[in-house]
Design a protein around this motif. Sequence first.
Motif, short mmCIF file in Angstrom:
data_model
loop_
_atom_site.label_atom_id
_atom_site.label_comp_id
_atom_site.label_asym_id
_atom_site.label_seq_id
_atom_site.Cartn_x
_atom_site.Cartn_y
_atom_site.Cartn_z
N ALA A 187 -7.86 -2.63 -8.90
CA ALA A 187 -6.39 -2.74 -8.84
C ALA A 187 -5.73 -1.98 -9.98
O ALA A 187 -4.72 -1.29 -9.77
CB ALA A 187 -5.98 -4.21 -8.85
N LEU A 188 -6.28 -2.09 -11.18
CA LEU A 188 -5.70 -1.37 -12.32
C LEU A 188 -5.91 0.14 -12.22
O LEU A 188 -4.99 0.92 -12.46
CB LEU A 188 -6.30 -1.88 -13.63
N GLY A 189 -7.12 0.54 -11.87
CA GLY A 189 -7.39 1.98 -11.74
C GLY A 189 -6.54 2.64 -10.68
O GLY A 189 -5.90 3.68 -10.90
N TRP A 190 -6.55 2.03 -9.51
CA TRP A 190 -5.77 2.58 -8.40
C TRP A 190 -4.28 2.43 -8.68
O TRP A 190 -3.48 3.29 -8.32
CB TRP A 190 -6.16 1.87 -7.11
N GLY A 191 -3.89 1.35 -9.35
CA GLY A 191 -2.48 1.14 -9.69
C GLY A 191 -1.96 2.24 -10.60
O GLY A 191 -0.81 2.68 -10.47
N LEU A 192 -2.80 2.67 -11.54
CA LEU A 192 -2.41 3.79 -12.40
C LEU A 192 -2.18 5.05 -11.57
O LEU A 192 -1.19 5.76 -11.75
CB LEU A 192 -3.49 4.05 -13.47
N GLY A 193 -3.08 5.31 -10.64
CA GLY A 193 -2.91 6.46 -9.75
C GLY A 193 -1.64 6.35 -8.92
O GLY A 193 -0.91 7.33 -8.73
N LEU A 194 -1.36 5.15 -8.43
CA LEU A 194 -0.14 4.92 -7.64
C LEU A 194 1.10 5.13 -8.50
O LEU A 194 2.08 5.74 -8.06
CB LEU A 194 -0.16 3.51 -7.05
N ALA A 195 1.06 4.66 -9.74
CA ALA A 195 2.19 4.84 -10.65
C ALA A 195 2.43 6.32 -10.93
O ALA A 195 3.57 6.80 -10.91
CB ALA A 195 1.96 4.09 -11.94
N ALA A 206 1.36 3.15 -1.27
CA ALA A 206 1.61 1.81 -1.79
C ALA A 206 1.19 0.73 -0.80
O ALA A 206 0.62 -0.30 -1.19
CB ALA A 206 3.09 1.65 -2.16
N ALA A 207 1.45 0.94 0.49
CA ALA A 207 1.06 -0.05 1.51
C ALA A 207 -0.46 -0.17 1.60
O ALA A 207 -0.99 -1.29 1.69
CB ALA A 207 1.66 0.34 2.86
N VAL A 208 -1.16 0.95 1.57
CA VAL A 208 -2.62 0.92 1.62
C VAL A 208 -3.17 0.25 0.36
O VAL A 208 -4.09 -0.57 0.43
CB VAL A 208 -3.21 2.34 1.80
N TYR A 209 -2.59 0.56 -0.79
CA TYR A 209 -2.99 -0.07 -2.06
C TYR A 209 -2.88 -1.59 -1.95
O TYR A 209 -3.79 -2.33 -2.30
CB TYR A 209 -2.11 0.46 -3.19
N LEU A 210 -1.74 -2.06 -1.46
CA LEU A 210 -1.50 -3.49 -1.34
C LEU A 210 -2.49 -4.14 -0.37
O LEU A 210 -3.09 -5.17 -0.68
CB LEU A 210 -0.06 -3.75 -0.90
N ALA A 211 -2.67 -3.54 0.80
CA ALA A 211 -3.56 -4.11 1.81
C ALA A 211 -5.00 -4.17 1.31
O ALA A 211 -5.68 -5.20 1.45
CB ALA A 211 -3.48 -3.28 3.10
N VAL A 212 -5.48 -3.09 0.74
CA VAL A 212 -6.87 -3.04 0.26
C VAL A 212 -7.08 -4.03 -0.88
O VAL A 212 -8.08 -4.77 -0.90
CB VAL A 212 -7.27 -1.61 -0.15
N ASN A 213 -6.14 -4.09 -1.81
CA ASN A 213 -6.33 -4.99 -2.95
C ASN A 213 -6.19 -6.45 -2.54
O ASN A 213 -6.88 -7.31 -3.11
CB ASN A 213 -5.40 -4.62 -4.10
N LEU A 214 -5.36 -6.78 -1.57
CA LEU A 214 -5.31 -8.14 -1.05
C LEU A 214 -6.64 -8.50 -0.38
O LEU A 214 -7.15 -9.61 -0.55
CB LEU A 214 -4.16 -8.31 -0.07
N PHE A 215 -7.21 -7.57 0.36
CA PHE A 215 -8.51 -7.78 1.00
C PHE A 215 -9.59 -7.99 -0.05
O PHE A 215 -10.40 -8.91 0.06
CB PHE A 215 -8.85 -6.59 1.90
N LEU A 216 -9.61 -7.17 -1.09
CA LEU A 216 -10.60 -7.32 -2.15
C LEU A 216 -10.43 -8.66 -2.87
O LEU A 216 -11.43 -9.32 -3.21
CB LEU A 216 -10.50 -6.17 -3.15
N PHE A 217 -9.21 -9.08 -3.09
CA PHE A 217 -8.96 -10.36 -3.72
C PHE A 217 -9.49 -11.50 -2.85
O PHE A 217 -10.12 -12.44 -3.35
CB PHE A 217 -7.47 -10.53 -4.00
N ALA A 218 -9.25 -11.41 -1.54
CA ALA A 218 -9.74 -12.45 -0.62
C ALA A 218 -11.27 -12.50 -0.64
O ALA A 218 -11.85 -13.59 -0.63
CB ALA A 218 -9.23 -12.17 0.79
N ILE A 219 -11.92 -11.35 -0.68
CA ILE A 219 -13.39 -11.31 -0.74
C ILE A 219 -13.87 -11.98 -2.02
O ILE A 219 -14.82 -12.77 -2.00
CB ILE A 219 -13.89 -9.86 -0.67
N SER A 220 -13.23 -11.67 -3.13
CA SER A 220 -13.70 -12.21 -4.41
C SER A 220 -13.47 -13.72 -4.50
O SER A 220 -14.22 -14.41 -5.18
CB SER A 220 -13.02 -11.51 -5.58
N GLU A 221 -12.47 -14.23 -3.82
CA GLU A 221 -12.19 -15.67 -3.85
C GLU A 221 -13.14 -16.46 -2.95
O GLU A 221 -13.33 -17.64 -3.17
CB GLU A 221 -10.74 -15.93 -3.42
#
Length: 98
Positions: A56-64, A28-43
Motif C-alpha cells: 500500500a505504501l509503495g504503490w501509494g507513493l507511485g499513485l501520488a 486510483a480505483a485499481v489501487y483501492l480495489a487491490v489493496n482492499l483485497f490484500l487487506f481482506a486476505i491478511s485479516e
Amino acid sequence: MPAPLTDEEIDRLARRRAGAKLGWYIHAAVYLAVNLFLFAISEHGWGARRWTWFPALGWGLGLALHGISVFVLGAGAGLRERLVQRERERLLRERRGP
C-alpha cells in the motif's frame, strides 16, 4: 504571448488532458480495489503479521507521483505553463544575442 489556439488544437489538448486525468482515476480505483483485497486476505489467514501496508505504501507513493504529474505538473497546469514560458523567453533572448 503565444498565439491563440485553434479549435482543433483546443480539442486535441482537452482530450489529452482528460485522458491523463481519467488514467489517474483508473489507477486510483485499481489501487483501492487491490489493496482492499490484500487487506481482506491478511485479516482472514496467511500469516499473523500485517504485511499489507508494504504494498500500500509503495504503490501509494507511485499513485501520488502519478497524481502530481497529472494535476500539478501536467499540461495546462499553472506551474508548468509558467516554466515553459520562462524557458521560451530565455531561448528567444539567447537567439537574439547580446
